[in-house]
Design a protein around this motif. Structure first.
Motif, PDB file in Angstrom:
ATOM      1  N   VAL A  97       0.771  -1.277  -0.122  1.00 43.19           N
ATOM      2  CA  VAL A  97       0.011   0.028  -0.036  1.00 43.19           C
ATOM      3  C   VAL A  97       0.821   1.279   0.102  1.00 43.19           C
ATOM      4  O   VAL A  97       1.624   1.532   0.855  1.00 43.19           O
ATOM      5  N   GLY A  98       0.832   1.964  -1.029  1.00 41.94           N
ATOM      6  CA  GLY A  98       1.499   3.164  -1.125  1.00 41.94           C
ATOM      7  C   GLY A  98       0.998   4.541  -0.537  1.00 41.94           C
ATOM      8  O   GLY A  98      -0.043   4.390   0.206  1.00 41.94           O
ATOM      9  N   ALA A  99       1.715   5.614  -0.845  1.00 42.37           N
ATOM     10  CA  ALA A  99       1.204   6.927  -0.236  1.00 42.37           C
ATOM     11  C   ALA A  99      -0.280   7.211  -0.781  1.00 42.37           C
ATOM     12  O   ALA A  99      -0.938   7.839  -0.158  1.00 42.37           O
ATOM     13  N   TRP A 117      -5.982  17.566   2.423  1.00 38.80           N
ATOM     14  CA  TRP A 117      -4.625  16.982   1.829  1.00 38.80           C
ATOM     15  C   TRP A 117      -3.416  17.944   2.652  1.00 38.80           C
ATOM     16  O   TRP A 117      -2.621  17.474   2.848  1.00 38.80           O
ATOM     17  N   LEU A 118      -3.934  19.150   2.951  1.00 37.38           N
ATOM     18  CA  LEU A 118      -3.057  20.030   3.750  1.00 37.38           C
ATOM     19  C   LEU A 118      -2.544  19.503   4.967  1.00 37.38           C
ATOM     20  O   LEU A 118      -1.544  19.435   5.531  1.00 37.38           O
ATOM     21  N   LEU A 129       0.129  21.976  -4.340  1.00 35.81           N
ATOM     22  CA  LEU A 129       1.199  21.952  -3.378  1.00 35.81           C
ATOM     23  C   LEU A 129       0.985  20.891  -2.379  1.00 35.81           C
ATOM     24  O   LEU A 129       1.913  20.213  -2.127  1.00 35.81           O
ATOM     25  N   ALA A 130      -0.132  20.528  -2.000  1.00 38.62           N
ATOM     26  CA  ALA A 130      -0.319  19.845  -0.825  1.00 38.62           C
ATOM     27  C   ALA A 130      -0.199  18.296  -1.158  1.00 38.62           C
ATOM     28  O   ALA A 130       0.354  17.550  -0.547  1.00 38.62           O
ATOM     29  N   VAL A 131      -0.631  17.799  -2.274  1.00 39.25           N
ATOM     30  CA  VAL A 131      -0.317  16.347  -2.799  1.00 39.25           C
ATOM     31  C   VAL A 131       1.090  15.989  -3.188  1.00 39.25           C
ATOM     32  O   VAL A 131       1.433  15.154  -2.658  1.00 39.25           O
ATOM     33  N   GLY A 132       1.662  16.904  -3.685  1.00 37.94           N
ATOM     34  CA  GLY A 132       3.301  17.187  -3.938  1.00 37.94           C
ATOM     35  C   GLY A 132       4.015  16.872  -2.384  1.00 37.94           C
ATOM     36  O   GLY A 132       4.947  15.909  -2.606  1.00 37.94           O
ATOM     37  N   ALA A 133       3.545  17.646  -1.582  1.00 37.78           N
ATOM     38  CA  ALA A 133       4.071  17.833  -0.102  1.00 37.78           C
ATOM     39  C   ALA A 133       4.043  16.540   0.461  1.00 37.78           C
ATOM     40  O   ALA A 133       4.876  15.784   1.110  1.00 37.78           O
TER      41      ALA A 133
END
Length: 258
Positions: free
Chosen positions: A100-102, A158-159, A242-246
């Motif tokens: 199970v990944g991120a 997500w943040l 930004l939130a998904v990438g971080a």
């Protein structure tokens, strides 16, 4: 979720269901996220509403969109605590043995948060109707308002997930709630911006919550909204990227260290 051959969608659905079921173990936080916005709405309407001139016949019509956004922030910020708790307890280590990944892990938390927020939003609208809120939205207006609110909930969730990955303890992650709770106050949620001090106008007018609230107020009361919805969506799109990438970067960093 235990089947390593399960697809990402099935895994995400299972993890979202897990997040909803785990809410039973943290009923105090759930009740707080449900009741606090209602209490704040009653306080503003009955304690302060008579002294605030917003240009509306009834203050409740002005304040409800802001309370809905505040409610969304209360619920979504809890994602930070649940993600941090999973990291601390080693739940992620067990999930990663199942490949199970991120994305499934974090999306499951976000979906569970959105589901809980729908319940809270319905409760706030129900109480608002009891104390005199009478929306005049068209079906298209209702749909647009719901889409905007869901977009905001998703972004804040997500943040919050990123904050939960960054924090080392659930208590530290819970501090993120303060920021989300505070953001609607220096906006048009409870009073018109032009009644605020001059030095605050710039921030209040150019932060993501203000166009969201102006959009929802106009849509629910069937009033012109101008380009406020598009401004809000532009904010949400940038913040979501930004939130998904971080979150992805922080997840990889944290799991390498374990």
């Amino acid at each position: 979720m235990s089947d390593p051959t399960a697809g990402p969608l099935a895994t995400t659905t299972a993890l979202a269901g897990r997040g909803i079921l785990l809410s039973r173990r943290n009923l105090d936080a759930v009740i707080t996220s449900l009741m606090m916005p209602v209490v704040l709405m009653l306080v503003f309407v009955y304690f302060f509403g008579g002294a605030i001139d917003t240009g509306h016949d009834r203050y409740v019509s002005y304040v409800v969109p802001g309370v809905l956004v505040l409610c969304a922030g209360f619920g979504a910020a809890g994602t930070a605590v649940s993600v941090s708790d999973d990291m601390r307890r080693g739940t992620v280590d067990r999930l990663r043995t199942l490949d199970v990944g991120a994305v499934p892990f974090l999306t499951g938390h976000v979906v569970a948060t959105v589901a809980r927020n729908l319940l809270a939003t319905g409760l706030v609208l129900g109480v608002a109707a009891l104390i005199g809120f009478r929306p005049a939205a068209t079906p298209a207006g209702w749909l647009a308002a719901i889409v905007l609110l869901l977009a905001y909930i998703t972004v804040v969730s997500w943040l919050s997930a990123a904050a939960g990955l960054l924090a080392r303890t659930p208590e530290a992650a819970n501090a993120f709630t303060f920021f989300v709770m505070f953001l609607p106050y220096p906006s048009s949620a409870f009073v018109p911006i032009d009644t605020m001090p001059d030095w605050l106008h710039g921030f209040a007018e150019h932060q993501p919550v203000t166009p969201l609230i102006e959009s929802m107020r106009g849509l629910l009361l069937d009033q012109p909204v101008g380009d406020a919805p598009w401004t809000a969506l532009a904010w949400f799109g940038a913040l979501l990227l930004l939130a998904v990438g971080a979150s992805g970067a922080l997840f990889r960093l944290r799991t390498r260290q374990r």
